[in-house]
Design a protein around this motif. Structure first.
Motif, PDB file in Angstrom:
ATOM      1  N   UNK A  92      10.216   0.392  -3.228  1.00 15.48           N
ATOM      2  CA  UNK A  92      10.015  -0.923  -4.105  1.00 15.48           C
ATOM      3  C   UNK A  92      11.117  -1.865  -3.398  1.00 15.48           C
ATOM      4  N   UNK A  93      12.289  -1.328  -3.231  1.00 18.82           N
ATOM      5  CA  UNK A  93      13.286  -2.338  -2.496  1.00 18.82           C
ATOM      6  C   UNK A  93      12.860  -2.623  -1.182  1.00 18.82           C
ATOM      7  N   UNK A  94      12.287  -1.858  -0.491  1.00 21.71           N
ATOM      8  CA  UNK A  94      11.778  -2.175   0.740  1.00 21.71           C
ATOM      9  C   UNK A  94      10.606  -3.505   0.830  1.00 21.71           C
ATOM     10  N   UNK A 137       0.874  -1.392   0.089  1.00 26.27           N
ATOM     11  CA  UNK A 137       0.008  -0.007   0.017  1.00 26.27           C
ATOM     12  C   UNK A 137       0.893   1.159   0.125  1.00 26.27           C
ATOM     13  N   UNK A 138       2.000   1.203   0.754  1.00 25.09           N
ATOM     14  CA  UNK A 138       2.868   2.344   0.636  1.00 25.09           C
ATOM     15  C   UNK A 138       3.511   2.587  -0.750  1.00 25.09           C
ATOM     16  N   UNK A 139       3.888   1.405  -1.152  1.00 32.98           N
ATOM     17  CA  UNK A 139       4.413   1.570  -2.531  1.00 32.98           C
ATOM     18  C   UNK A 139       3.377   2.310  -3.481  1.00 32.98           C
ATOM     19  N   UNK A 140       2.328   1.824  -3.289  1.00 29.01           N
ATOM     20  CA  UNK A 140       0.993   2.294  -4.515  1.00 29.01           C
ATOM     21  C   UNK A 140       0.985   3.771  -4.121  1.00 29.01           C
ATOM     22  N   UNK A 141       0.937   4.385  -3.008  1.00 28.23           N
ATOM     23  CA  UNK A 141       0.827   5.776  -2.813  1.00 28.23           C
ATOM     24  C   UNK A 141       1.907   6.637  -2.962  1.00 28.23           C
TER      25      UNK A 141
END
Length: 297
Positions: free
Chosen positions: A112-114, A101-105
C-alpha cells in the motif's frame, strides 16, 4: 505474510515436484493449486507440512519472501523514477496500474505504501495533489516507526512534496534524532543527508530561514567523513543558500554561483542543472522582492 502460495509454487517447481507429489497426504491437489495461485488459504499445520516435504526451513522461506518483496519494490521505484525523470506520463500511469494490481493480489501495508509513493511521485510530476486519505496513511506510518530503515528513508524522500511543510518538518525532526543510527549504515546515512538538504531547501522556499538553519546545523554536526565528498558538498551548498537568503549580498550570491560551478567542472551535468535552477529561484525571488520594496517607497 504475502505471496506464500506463489513462493511455495516456486520452490516446488525448482525441486521438480508435481502438485500431486507435494500435496499427497497433506491436502488435495486442487487445494494446493488454488493456494499456489493465492486463491485460498491453508492452515499453519498444512503450510509447515509442505515446507517439510520441500526440505525448506521456515527461516529459508522467510528470507526468500523478503527478497521477493525487495525485488518488487526496487523494480517499481526504478521504473517510476525513470518515468518521472523523462516526464513520461503514460509510462508513469502504467507503473501505477502495476502497483495497483500488485496490491489487489498481495494486500499489505508495504505494498500500500509503495503504491502511495508511486502516486505521490506522479502528483509531483503533474503538479497535482495526493488524496488526503493517502497522505494520512503515509504520515501515520512514518510517525509510527521507531527506527527508520532504508525503506522509510526512500518513502519519505519520494513523497516529501506531497506532504505539508509542517508535516515534513515534524518528520525531519524524527529523522534528525536518528542520524547517528543512520551513520552506522553508509547508504542510509547518505540518504539522510540528502533528505535533510531537501528539507532545508523547502524551508528556504517557504522563507523560513530559522527552520532551514536548524536542519543545516544537524547536517553540519553529523558524522560526515572527509571522503564523503558528495555529502560535504550538499552541506556547503545548503550553507551558501542559507547565507544568501539571510543576507542577499553580491558576495553571498557569487559564493552560491561558485559552489554550483563545481558541479559543471566535475562533469555532473544533472546536478549542475538542478542546483542552478534552485539558485536562480532564490536569486530571482530576492530581486523581485527588492524591486517591489523599491516601488513601494
Amino acid at each position: 505474510m504475502e505471496k506464500i502460495g506463489e513462493l511455495i509454487n516456486h520452490f516446488r517447481e525448482n525441486k521438480g515436484m508435481s502438485q500431486a507429489e507435494l500435496s499427497e497426504g497433506i491436502l488435495s491437489k486442487a487445494q494446493l493449486s488454488k493456494f499456489e495461485r493465492d486463491l485460498t488459504k491453508i492452515s499453519v499445520d498444512k503450510f509447515l507440512a509442505l515446507l517439510e516435504r520441500l526440505h525448506v526451513t521456515f527461516t529459508e522461506f522467510g528470507n526468500a519472501l523478503a527478497i521477493q518483496e525487495r525485488l518488487y519494490e526496487q523494480a517499481i521505484l526504478e521504473d517510476i523514477t525513470k518515468a518521472v525523470i523523462n516526464n513520461n506520463k503514460d509510462q508513469a500511469q502504467l507503473v501505477k496500474e502495476r502497483a495497483e494490481q500488485h496490491l489487489k493480489k498481495h494486500h499489505g501495508k508495504y505494498n500500500q505504501l509503495t503504491l502511495i509513493m508511486v502516486k505521490a511521485m506522479i502528483c509531483d510530476m503533474e503538479k497535482g495533489t495526493l488524496p488526503k486519505a493517502d497522505t494520512k496513511v503515509l504520515a501515520d506510518y512514518l510517525f509510527s516507526v521507531d527506527g527508520w530503515t532504508h525503506l522509510e528513508l526512500l518513502l519519505f524522500g519520494n513523497t516529501m512534496s506531497a506532504l505539508s511543510l509542517v508535516t515534513v518538518n515534524q518528520l525531519a525532526r524524527e529523522l534528525a534524532a536518528q542520524i547517528n543510527e543512520a551513520w552506522a549504515i553508509h547508504q542510509n546515512f547518505q540518504l539522510t543527508i540528502n533528505l535533510l538538504y531537501n528539507v532545508v531547501i523547502l524551508n528556504l522556499s517557504a522563507k523560513d530561514l530559522t527552520t532551514a538553519r536548524l536542519f543545516l546545523r544537524v547536517m553540519k554536526h553529523s558524522h560526515v567523513e572527509d571522503s564523503m565528498m558528495a555529502e560535504r558538498y550538499l552541506i556547503a551548498l545548503a550553507d551558501a543558500f542559507c547565507d544568501y537568503c539571510g543576507e542577499p549580498t553580491v558576495e553571498h550570491e557569487n559564493n552560491v554561483k561558485r559552489m554550483i560551478e563545481i558541479q559543471k567542472e566535475i562533469g555532473s551535468t544533472n546536478f549542475f542543472v538542478a542546483f542552478n535552477n534552485q539558485a536562480k529561484m532564490f536569486i530571482n525571488e530576492t530581486k523581485i522582492s527588492s524591486n517591489d520594496s523599491a516601488g513601494n517607497v
